[in-house]
Design an enzyme around this catalytic site. Structure first.
Site, PDB file in Angstrom:
ATOM      1  N   THR A 127       0.876  -0.978   0.093  1.00  0.00           N
ATOM      2  CA  THR A 127      -0.343  -0.118  -0.041  1.00  0.00           C
ATOM      3  C   THR A 127       0.988   1.090  -0.092  1.00  0.00           C
ATOM      4  OG1 THR A 127      -1.501   1.395   1.361  1.00  0.00           O
ATOM      5  CG2 THR A 127       0.036  -0.200   2.539  1.00  0.00           C
ATOM      6  N   ASP A 128       0.517   2.136  -0.132  1.00  0.00           N
ATOM      7  CA  ASP A 128       0.572   3.474  -0.722  1.00  0.00           C
ATOM      8  C   ASP A 128       1.675   4.106   1.071  1.00  0.00           C
ATOM      9  OD1 ASP A 128      -1.760   4.425   0.241  1.00  0.00           O
ATOM     10  OD2 ASP A 128      -1.512   6.224  -1.284  1.00  0.00           O
ATOM     11  N   GLU A 129       0.796   3.720   1.986  1.00  0.00           N
ATOM     12  CA  GLU A 129       0.454   3.847   3.179  1.00  0.00           C
ATOM     13  C   GLU A 129       1.695   3.755   4.162  1.00  0.00           C
ATOM     14  OE1 GLU A 129      -3.076   3.582   6.125  1.00  0.00           O
ATOM     15  OE2 GLU A 129      -4.506   3.989   3.860  1.00  0.00           O
ATOM     16  N   TYR A 152      -1.517  -0.284  11.039  1.00  0.00           N
ATOM     17  CA  TYR A 152      -1.605  -1.072  10.443  1.00  0.00           C
ATOM     18  C   TYR A 152      -0.380  -0.964   9.199  1.00  0.00           C
ATOM     19  CZ  TYR A 152      -3.247  -1.141   5.054  1.00  0.00           C
ATOM     20  OH  TYR A 152      -3.236  -1.713   4.147  1.00  0.00           O
ATOM     21  N   LYS A 156       2.354  -3.176   7.165  1.00  0.00           N
ATOM     22  CA  LYS A 156       2.206  -3.621   5.687  1.00  0.00           C
ATOM     23  C   LYS A 156       3.781  -3.370   4.948  1.00  0.00           C
ATOM     24  CE  LYS A 156       0.033  -4.009   3.666  1.00  0.00           C
ATOM     25  NZ  LYS A 156      -0.738  -5.604   2.618  1.00  0.00           N
TER      26      LYS A 156
HETATM   27  P1  NAD Z   1      -9.801  -6.531   2.896  1.00  0.00           P
HETATM   28  O1  NAD Z   1      -9.895  -6.355   4.874  1.00  0.00           O
HETATM   29  O2  NAD Z   1     -11.064  -6.470   2.356  1.00  0.00           O
HETATM   30  O3  NAD Z   1      -9.601  -8.175   2.511  1.00  0.00           O
HETATM   31  C1  NAD Z   1      -8.704  -9.085   3.264  1.00  0.00           C
HETATM   32  C2  NAD Z   1      -9.296 -10.200   2.959  1.00  0.00           C
HETATM   33  O4  NAD Z   1      -7.444 -11.097   3.775  1.00  0.00           O
HETATM   34  C3  NAD Z   1     -10.369 -10.697   4.255  1.00  0.00           C
HETATM   35  O5  NAD Z   1     -10.730 -11.732   2.842  1.00  0.00           O
HETATM   36  C4  NAD Z   1      -9.598 -12.000   5.027  1.00  0.00           C
HETATM   37  O6  NAD Z   1     -10.728 -12.903   5.069  1.00  0.00           O
HETATM   38  C5  NAD Z   1      -8.112 -12.544   4.340  1.00  0.00           C
HETATM   39  N1  NAD Z   1      -7.982 -12.834   5.538  1.00  0.00           N
HETATM   40  C6  NAD Z   1      -6.768 -12.303   6.697  1.00  0.00           C
HETATM   41  N2  NAD Z   1      -6.505 -12.253   7.241  1.00  0.00           N
HETATM   42  C7  NAD Z   1      -6.004 -13.400   7.198  1.00  0.00           C
HETATM   43  C8  NAD Z   1      -5.004 -14.595   7.176  1.00  0.00           C
HETATM   44  N3  NAD Z   1      -4.442 -14.742   7.587  1.00  0.00           N
HETATM   45  N4  NAD Z   1      -5.279 -15.743   6.575  1.00  0.00           N
HETATM   46  C9  NAD Z   1      -5.842 -15.661   5.357  1.00  0.00           C
HETATM   47  N5  NAD Z   1      -6.636 -15.164   4.835  1.00  0.00           N
HETATM   48  C10 NAD Z   1      -6.771 -13.824   5.548  1.00  0.00           C
HETATM   49  O7  NAD Z   1      -8.916  -6.182   2.277  1.00  0.00           O
HETATM   50  P2  NAD Z   1      -8.535  -5.459   0.839  1.00  0.00           P
HETATM   51  O8  NAD Z   1      -9.132  -4.109   0.889  1.00  0.00           O
HETATM   52  O9  NAD Z   1      -9.311  -6.765  -0.448  1.00  0.00           O
HETATM   53  O10 NAD Z   1      -7.119  -5.083   0.790  1.00  0.00           O
HETATM   54  C11 NAD Z   1      -6.203  -6.342   0.357  1.00  0.00           C
HETATM   55  C12 NAD Z   1      -4.412  -6.026   0.191  1.00  0.00           C
HETATM   56  O11 NAD Z   1      -4.228  -5.206  -0.326  1.00  0.00           O
HETATM   57  C13 NAD Z   1      -4.023  -6.036   1.237  1.00  0.00           C
HETATM   58  O12 NAD Z   1      -3.324  -6.687   1.723  1.00  0.00           O
HETATM   59  C14 NAD Z   1      -3.923  -3.920   1.572  1.00  0.00           C
HETATM   60  O13 NAD Z   1      -3.009  -4.634   2.569  1.00  0.00           O
HETATM   61  C15 NAD Z   1      -3.519  -3.794   0.613  1.00  0.00           C
HETATM   62  N6  NAD Z   1      -4.857  -2.547  -0.463  1.00  0.00           N
HETATM   63  C16 NAD Z   1      -5.481  -1.977  -0.066  1.00  0.00           C
HETATM   64  C17 NAD Z   1      -5.566  -1.029  -0.652  1.00  0.00           C
HETATM   65  C18 NAD Z   1      -7.213  -0.182  -0.160  1.00  0.00           C
HETATM   66  O14 NAD Z   1      -7.630   0.454  -1.227  1.00  0.00           O
HETATM   67  N7  NAD Z   1      -8.195  -1.373  -0.040  1.00  0.00           N
HETATM   68  C19 NAD Z   1      -5.115  -0.347  -0.877  1.00  0.00           C
HETATM   69  C20 NAD Z   1      -3.667  -0.615  -1.524  1.00  0.00           C
HETATM   70  C21 NAD Z   1      -3.411  -2.519  -1.332  1.00  0.00           C
HETATM   71  O1  DAU Z   2      -4.193   4.060   1.046  1.00  0.00           O
HETATM   72  C1  DAU Z   2      -4.421   2.926   0.727  1.00  0.00           C
HETATM   73  C2  DAU Z   2      -5.302   2.639   1.631  1.00  0.00           C
HETATM   74  O2  DAU Z   2      -6.625   2.532   1.931  1.00  0.00           O
HETATM   75  C3  DAU Z   2      -5.019   0.494   2.120  1.00  0.00           C
HETATM   76  O3  DAU Z   2      -4.318   0.290   2.520  1.00  0.00           O
HETATM   77  C4  DAU Z   2      -5.934   0.791   3.222  1.00  0.00           C
HETATM   78  O4  DAU Z   2      -6.443  -0.736   3.834  1.00  0.00           O
HETATM   79  C5  DAU Z   2      -7.383   0.615   3.137  1.00  0.00           C
HETATM   80  O5  DAU Z   2      -8.320   0.653   3.773  1.00  0.00           O
HETATM   81  C6  DAU Z   2      -7.303   2.680   2.864  1.00  0.00           C
HETATM   82  O6  DAU Z   2      -6.900   3.558   3.605  1.00  0.00           O
HETATM   83  P1  DAU Z   2      -8.156   4.396   4.433  1.00  0.00           P
HETATM   84  O7  DAU Z   2      -7.151   4.286   5.566  1.00  0.00           O
HETATM   85  O8  DAU Z   2      -7.053   5.600   3.550  1.00  0.00           O
HETATM   86  O9  DAU Z   2      -8.881   4.288   3.652  1.00  0.00           O
HETATM   87  P2  DAU Z   2     -10.657   4.880   4.905  1.00  0.00           P
HETATM   88  O10 DAU Z   2     -11.747   4.425   4.083  1.00  0.00           O
HETATM   89  O11 DAU Z   2     -10.474   4.348   6.310  1.00  0.00           O
HETATM   90  O12 DAU Z   2     -10.309   6.513   4.806  1.00  0.00           O
HETATM   91  C7  DAU Z   2     -10.405   7.251   3.831  1.00  0.00           C
HETATM   92  C8  DAU Z   2     -10.280   8.414   4.585  1.00  0.00           C
HETATM   93  O13 DAU Z   2     -11.297   8.600   5.113  1.00  0.00           O
HETATM   94  C9  DAU Z   2      -9.157   8.710   5.677  1.00  0.00           C
HETATM   95  O14 DAU Z   2      -8.598  10.119   5.255  1.00  0.00           O
HETATM   96  C10 DAU Z   2     -10.121   9.498   6.652  1.00  0.00           C
HETATM   97  C11 DAU Z   2     -11.437   9.131   6.317  1.00  0.00           C
HETATM   98  N1  DAU Z   2     -12.468   8.731   7.303  1.00  0.00           N
HETATM   99  C12 DAU Z   2     -12.444   7.265   6.867  1.00  0.00           C
HETATM  100  C13 DAU Z   2     -13.670   7.331   7.926  1.00  0.00           C
HETATM  101  C14 DAU Z   2     -13.702   5.844   7.612  1.00  0.00           C
HETATM  102  C15 DAU Z   2     -12.997   9.586   7.511  1.00  0.00           C
HETATM  103  O15 DAU Z   2     -13.300  10.865   7.680  1.00  0.00           O
HETATM  104  N2  DAU Z   2     -14.413   9.327   7.715  1.00  0.00           N
HETATM  105  C16 DAU Z   2     -14.836   7.869   8.145  1.00  0.00           C
HETATM  106  O16 DAU Z   2     -15.939   7.093   9.149  1.00  0.00           O
END
Ligand code: NAD
Ligand code: DAU
Length: 339
Positions: A127-129, A152, A156
């Site tokens: 992730t970019d985070e 988190y 990562k």
């Molecule tokens: P998500 O939380 O929707 O899904 C995570 C999945 O992993 C779930 O199905 C969960 O059951 C499974 N899981 C958790 N722990 C596990 C374990 N120990 N063994 C096997 N399975 C397990 O997450 P997402 O948003 O789909 O993100 C997927 C990946 O992409 C993550 O690695 C996250 O860090 C990365 N990512 C997410 C975003 C985003 O915006 N959502 C952006 C950049 C990178």
């Molecule tokens: O940037 C990539 C990441 O994006 C992934 O690695 C993470 O898995 C994914 O959860 C996401 O992280 P963020 O913290 O950026 O996403 P979130 O949807 O939780 O929040 C997006 C922005 O909105 C953040 O600045 C916090 C804000 N927010 C979030 C929630 C849930 C609010 O203002 N109110 C809220 O209730």
């Protein structure tokens, strides 16, 4: 290709499985997922029905060394894409421990089992985070120092460093991808966009952290999946690739877009106490992925948001099952049908 996808029942993993099935119908897809609260077997019903034996689901933990080793051998896996993670920043602030277990130890176990089994390639999805937070200007490049600010992102970053070490020490073929904020179908309604949508359609207040001016770069999930696919097929061993959506925006603008698309007005917005350690701004430079992989986001924010809102409107049953907790019972049914 015989591909192991971990975390395939989550948001991005499920979208990735559908995309790979569509673009590579000859591939064997194996999905290993622990089914935490974020894993939803219901998201993959259509894939299970359509793909037959070309898709296999295994309920298990990426931390389980015996299980991961056995399934790599049993399914003669060629490559692994590791999506499995604890993914929600707010949950990591409440309780960091499961983040370290899955995101660090689990990722290390995947790397190690793959190395011992002689798997040709591991794509580790990050992730970019991991880069931390930007001021008003500038972008994250792949060589920007890692400076994670939440449990988190720290977990990562730990996995990213292990991936690097496995490449440097063992010569393992590992590619790391770092993407910005995804949105689209099947996203769990704890994340900003689906959370605000579910509140807006009920006319409930929308909680915006701090002043709402934190900036994220939004990418439609299909574009991220395409990036991961390109990293799998064309990535350089040991490389890190940034992916972004070229759609930087303050949160308040995202929230207003959702209110407009759901026919609600700004009076539902509530500014609430900020998230501790809240990163102010992310911005991705993905020139390297453009140059080496041919990656470019293809869906604009306006188009992606219309598609996303239309998907949630057409799939209110999926959302209801998640919100009522009924989706957690799919696992019992899945086991019953197969016993
Ligand atoms: P998500 O939380 O929707 O899904 C995570 C999945 O992993 C779930 O199905 C969960 O059951 C499974 N899981 C958790 N722990 C596990 C374990 N120990 N063994 C096997 N399975 C397990 O997450 P997402 O948003 O789909 O993100 C997927 C990946 O992409 C993550 O690695 C996250 O860090 C990365 N990512 C997410 C975003 C985003 O915006 N959502 C952006 C950049 C990178
Ligand atoms: O940037 C990539 C990441 O994006 C992934 O690695 C993470 O898995 C994914 O959860 C996401 O992280 P963020 O913290 O950026 O996403 P979130 O949807 O939780 O929040 C997006 C922005 O909105 C953040 O600045 C916090 C804000 N927010 C979030 C929630 C849930 C609010 O203002 N109110 C809220 O209730």
């Amino acid at each position: 290709m015989r591909l192991l996808v971990t975390g395939g029942c989550g948001f991005i993993g499920a979208n990735f499985l559908y995309a790979m099935r569509q673009r590579h119908p000859d591939w064997q897809l194996v999905n290993l997922d622990k089914l935490t609260y974020a894993g939803n077997l219901g998201s993959l019903r259509a894939l299970e029905a359509e793909a037959g034996s070309a898709y296999v689901f295994i309920h298990g933990d990426i931390c389980d060394r015996d299980l991961v080793s056995a399934l790599l051998a049993e399914h003669a896996v060629d490559a692994v894409v590791n999506f499995a993670a604890e993914s929600h920043v707010d949950r990591s602030i409440d309780d960091p421990a499961p983040f370290v277990v899955t995101n660090v130890l689990g990722a290390q176990n995947v790397l190690d089992c793959a190395r011992r089994a002689g798997i040709k390639r591991v794509v580790h999805v990050s992730t970019d985070e991991v880069y931390g937070s930007l001021g008003e200007t500038g972008q994250f490049h792949e060589n920007t120092p890692l400076a994670p600010n939440s449990p988190y992102s720290a977990s990562k970053a730990g996995a990213d460093l292990l991936a690097r070490a496995y490449h440097e020490t063992y010569g393992q073929d590992v590619v790391v991808t770092r993407c910005s904020n995804n949105y689209g179908p099947y996203q769990f309604p704890e994340k900003l966009i689906p959370l605000m949508y579910t509140k807006a359609i009920k006319g409930e207040p929308l909680p915006v952290y701090g002043d709402g001016q934190n900036v994220r770069d939004w990418i439609f999930v299909d574009d991220h999946c395409r990036g991961v696919e390109l990293a799998l097929l064309k990535g350089r061993p040991g490389a890190v690739y940034n992916f972004g959506g070229a759609a930087e925006m303050p949160n308040i603008e995202v929230v207003r877009t959702i209110l407009r698309l759901t026919g609600q007005n700004d009076s539902l917005i509530r500014f609430v106490t900020d998230r501790p350690g809240h990163d102010r701004r992310y911005a991705m430079n993905f020139d390297l992925a453009e140059r080496e992989l041919g990656f470019a986001p293809s869906v604009t924010f306006a188009e992606g948001m219309s598609r996303t809102i239309a998907w949630y409107q057409a799939n209110s049953v999926w959302l209801d099952e998640v919100q009522s907790g009924a989706y957690l019972k799919f696992m019992d049914r899945w086991y019953k049908e197969r016993s």
